[in-house]
Design a protein around this motif. Structure first.
Motif, PDB file in Angstrom:
ATOM      1  N   GLU A  96       0.924  -1.146   0.085  1.00 36.14           N
ATOM      2  CA  GLU A  96       0.080   0.122   0.146  1.00 36.14           C
ATOM      3  C   GLU A  96       0.781   1.314   0.052  1.00 36.14           C
ATOM      4  O   GLU A  96       0.419   2.279  -0.479  1.00 36.14           O
ATOM      5  CB  GLU A  96      -0.859   0.103   1.309  1.00 36.14           C
ATOM      6  CG  GLU A  96      -2.206  -0.949   0.904  1.00 36.14           C
ATOM      7  CD  GLU A  96      -3.313  -0.479   1.828  1.00 36.14           C
ATOM      8  OE1 GLU A  96      -3.381   0.590   2.519  1.00 36.14           O
ATOM      9  OE2 GLU A  96      -4.271  -1.305   1.878  1.00 36.14           O
ATOM     10  N   VAL A 121      -7.457   6.417  -0.780  1.00 39.40           N
ATOM     11  CA  VAL A 121      -7.188   4.907  -1.121  1.00 39.40           C
ATOM     12  C   VAL A 121      -8.435   3.984  -0.363  1.00 39.40           C
ATOM     13  O   VAL A 121      -8.817   3.152  -1.341  1.00 39.40           O
ATOM     14  CB  VAL A 121      -5.816   4.472  -0.436  1.00 39.40           C
ATOM     15  CG1 VAL A 121      -5.870   3.088  -0.390  1.00 39.40           C
ATOM     16  CG2 VAL A 121      -4.697   5.140  -1.075  1.00 39.40           C
ATOM     17  N   LYS A 125     -10.230   1.417  -3.040  1.00 37.93           N
ATOM     18  CA  LYS A 125     -10.449  -0.007  -2.444  1.00 37.93           C
ATOM     19  C   LYS A 125     -11.872  -0.769  -2.542  1.00 37.93           C
ATOM     20  O   LYS A 125     -11.925  -1.728  -2.505  1.00 37.93           O
ATOM     21  CB  LYS A 125      -9.517  -0.335  -1.327  1.00 37.93           C
ATOM     22  CG  LYS A 125      -7.969   0.013  -1.559  1.00 37.93           C
ATOM     23  CD  LYS A 125      -7.205  -0.625  -0.288  1.00 37.93           C
ATOM     24  CE  LYS A 125      -7.099  -2.100  -0.584  1.00 37.93           C
ATOM     25  NZ  LYS A 125      -6.002  -2.728   0.436  1.00 37.93           N
ATOM     26  N   GLN A 126     -12.764   0.234  -2.118  1.00 35.47           N
ATOM     27  CA  GLN A 126     -14.261   0.034  -2.428  1.00 35.47           C
ATOM     28  C   GLN A 126     -14.385  -0.704  -3.523  1.00 35.47           C
ATOM     29  O   GLN A 126     -15.104  -1.636  -3.859  1.00 35.47           O
ATOM     30  CB  GLN A 126     -15.084   1.185  -1.784  1.00 35.47           C
ATOM     31  CG  GLN A 126     -15.059   1.305  -0.049  1.00 35.47           C
ATOM     32  CD  GLN A 126     -15.972   2.379   0.243  1.00 35.47           C
ATOM     33  OE1 GLN A 126     -16.709   2.636  -0.434  1.00 35.47           O
ATOM     34  NE2 GLN A 126     -15.572   2.992   1.219  1.00 35.47           N
ATOM     35  N   TRP A 176     -12.267  -0.967  -6.226  1.00 35.92           N
ATOM     36  CA  TRP A 176     -11.228  -1.949  -6.732  1.00 35.92           C
ATOM     37  C   TRP A 176     -10.499  -2.379  -5.593  1.00 35.92           C
ATOM     38  O   TRP A 176      -9.542  -2.065  -5.158  1.00 35.92           O
ATOM     39  CB  TRP A 176     -10.413  -1.134  -7.640  1.00 35.92           C
ATOM     40  CG  TRP A 176     -10.819  -0.665  -9.096  1.00 35.92           C
ATOM     41  CD1 TRP A 176     -11.430  -1.400 -10.153  1.00 35.92           C
ATOM     42  CD2 TRP A 176     -11.264   0.683  -9.302  1.00 35.92           C
ATOM     43  NE1 TRP A 176     -11.910  -0.562 -11.110  1.00 35.92           N
ATOM     44  CE2 TRP A 176     -11.799   0.993 -10.309  1.00 35.92           C
ATOM     45  CE3 TRP A 176     -11.139   1.920  -8.505  1.00 35.92           C
ATOM     46  CZ2 TRP A 176     -12.292   2.111 -11.033  1.00 35.92           C
ATOM     47  CZ3 TRP A 176     -11.574   3.057  -8.975  1.00 35.92           C
ATOM     48  CH2 TRP A 176     -12.194   3.258 -10.097  1.00 35.92           C
ATOM     49  N   PRO A 177     -10.758  -3.800  -4.969  1.00 37.70           N
ATOM     50  CA  PRO A 177     -10.263  -4.277  -3.836  1.00 37.70           C
ATOM     51  C   PRO A 177      -8.715  -4.614  -4.146  1.00 37.70           C
ATOM     52  O   PRO A 177      -7.917  -4.538  -3.061  1.00 37.70           O
ATOM     53  CB  PRO A 177     -11.293  -5.398  -3.543  1.00 37.70           C
ATOM     54  CG  PRO A 177     -12.517  -5.047  -4.107  1.00 37.70           C
ATOM     55  CD  PRO A 177     -12.082  -4.354  -5.465  1.00 37.70           C
ATOM     56  N   SER A 178      -8.369  -4.882  -5.179  1.00 37.13           N
ATOM     57  CA  SER A 178      -6.857  -5.572  -5.531  1.00 37.13           C
ATOM     58  C   SER A 178      -6.107  -4.215  -5.935  1.00 37.13           C
ATOM     59  O   SER A 178      -5.288  -4.678  -6.729  1.00 37.13           O
ATOM     60  CB  SER A 178      -6.969  -6.553  -6.276  1.00 37.13           C
ATOM     61  OG  SER A 178      -7.749  -7.588  -5.575  1.00 37.13           O
ATOM     62  N   ASP A 218      -4.267  -2.068  -5.112  1.00 32.84           N
ATOM     63  CA  ASP A 218      -2.644  -2.165  -4.554  1.00 32.84           C
ATOM     64  C   ASP A 218      -1.838  -3.239  -5.173  1.00 32.84           C
ATOM     65  O   ASP A 218      -0.642  -2.727  -5.636  1.00 32.84           O
ATOM     66  CB  ASP A 218      -2.558  -2.309  -2.971  1.00 32.84           C
ATOM     67  CG  ASP A 218      -2.973  -3.605  -2.570  1.00 32.84           C
ATOM     68  OD1 ASP A 218      -4.128  -4.172  -3.049  1.00 32.84           O
ATOM     69  OD2 ASP A 218      -2.551  -4.115  -1.688  1.00 32.84           O
TER      70      ASP A 218
END
Length: 453
Positions: free
Chosen positions: A124, A201, A205-206, A208-210, A212
């Motif tokens: 991250e 961030v 991530k909500q 696009w969870p991946s 990172d």
């Protein structure tokens, strides 16, 4: 869920020679505590680890952190040192940049050859770095993010957790009930990185969870492309760079297209150890090639870009005070320090100034005041210094600091460039030749091709 094990660190260390000493940057926060906890029991690192805490002096609450960090290091059986730095911002540095520079300068000073500094930056952190670089308009090198391994001072910096998700690190800390410091400043959004971490961030991530993982993969692609581009830049740079005075040949530069010219300019800056210029500044430099105009000053880097004849120069902005009365060279067998940081010394040669004249004369070194003339061997008449400098392609800004050597009040030599005919001798043993050279010249060689943007 994946488990974090010391094997991750071992795999990173395998990419290096066996380290002499291993320093671990230990803030006391969860990430660096996890890294230290992973490394402490590793047999291949026994008696090599030192935890290093850098105190920036920016928060009163941080005054107790070195005590906590020392206690943890003692519990883990590793050596500990704490370093206090002045991380206050100076000039146009952001507070973040000032703290980072102060911290890294202190850490660099610790490392000797074959030493390693480990830092606990994770996936991250890489995401945040790439996003910050993107928002700042960086090129391929910036979008490459942080490398896992890089030269650092006299040693190497290693990021063994760079491909490790933050949640795995936090999970490890919970499983081992680690007692770590919570820095209250991390919760604010005044700094760019904190704003990204706390506000942006989580939203990304909500959706696009991946993210990172995918952005980290993009950074690897950018790093590979940047390396190829750097090799191209090196090849072109060597065709344009003039080693003698660290300048660029304009006639060679114009043979390249604009994109290649920009690459060469950036490589030039890298070779000089300067920060990379903005794209707008690079284009301004390139415009000097087509239509010469005034000098370009590099803000906060104390250098100026200048054009003279067929060359582009990058000249330090330094004010040299030249003594009006000159300098007496009382011990002419010893080097003489000059005001511009150079030194003047003598050597014996088959031709030059007659040493019998040299050693019985009163020698003083002066600087140009205007109107000086000198007669030269095998040339008619007396010549104005201005004309000689023009013939020799000496840039105007260098001329005032060129030393003029007087013997008993008569102009005998112009630095190591010319000797007056009345003092000149040849085919005699032990004539005096002058040598003018810069001391402590810290310029990278042009073979050190490292493209940075």
């Amino acid at each position: 869920m994946l488990q974090l094990e010391s094997r991750v660190v071992e795999l990173s260390l395998q990419k290096l020679k066996s380290p002499q000493q291993v320093y671990i940057a230990y803030s006391g926060g969860v990430d660096s505590h996890v890294l230290l906890h992973l490394c402490a029991p590793m047999s291949l690192l026994q008696n090599k680890i030192t935890a290093v805490h850098v105190h920036h002096g920016l928060q009163a609450v941080a005054d107790v952190w070195p005590i906590h960090c020392r206690s943890i290091a003692e519990q883990l059986g590793v050596d500990f040192i704490d370093i206090y730095v002045d991380a206050r911002s100076a000039g146009r540095e952001s507070p973040e940049e000032a703290a980072r520079n102060a911290r890294y300068d202190a850490l660099k000073a610790l490392l000797s050859k074959n030493d390693v500094l480990m830092v606990a930056q994770h996936r991250e952190d890489q995401l945040e770095t790439v996003l910050l670089q993107l928002f700042r308009g960086a090129g391929l090198q910036g979008l490459s993010g942080m490398p896992e391994i890089m030269a650092f001072g006299k040693g190497v910096l290693l990021r063994p957790l760079l491909n490790t998700p933050k949640q795995i690190i936090d999970q490890y800390a919970r499983q081992h009930d680690l007692n770590f410091i919570e820095d209250p400043s991390n919760q604010g959004i005044d700094f760019d990185r904190n704003f990204l971490r706390n506000e942006i961030v989580p939203l990304l991530k909500q959706r696009w969870p991946s993210i990172d993982k995918t952005v980290s993969r993009s950074a690897v692609h950018c790093a590979e492309a940047s390396e190829l581009l750097s090799k191209l830049a090196c090849d072109q740079f060597k065709q344009v760079y003039q080693t003698k005075d660290a300048t660029l040949s304009i006639s060679a530069l114009v043979k390249l297209d604009v994109a290649e010219q920009a690459l060469v300019i950036r490589q030039w800056f890298a070779s000089l150890g300067l920060k990379m210029p903005s794209r707008a500044f690079v284009l301004r430099i390139l415009s000097m090639i087509q239509s010469p105009f005034g000098d370009l000053r590099l803000q906060n880097q104390k250098h100026t870009i200048r054009r003279f004849r067929n060359s582009l120069f990058c000249v330090p902005q330094q004010t040299v005070e030249l003594p009006e009365q000159g300098v007496i060279w009382s011990n002419s067998e010893a080097p003489l320090d000059l005001p511009d940081g150079a030194e003047l010394k003598i050597a014996y040669a088959p031709s030059g100034i007659d040493q019998s004249v040299w050693f019985r004369s009163h020698i003083d070194v002066r600087f140009r005041s205007g109107g000086e003339k000198i007669a030269l061997p095998n040339r008619d008449g007396r010549h104005r210094l201005k004309n000689l400098y023009q013939e020799a392609d000496i840039p105007p800004w260098e001329r005032p600091s060129i030393p003029l050597i007087y013997l008993d009040g008569r102009l005998a030599a112009i630095a190591d460039l010319w000797i007056g005919s009345e003092f000149y001798c040849e085919n005699k043993p032990g004539c005096i030749r002058l040598i003018r050279s810069q001391k402590n010249k810290n310029r990278k060689g042009h073979d050190e091709c490292v493209l940075v943007d």
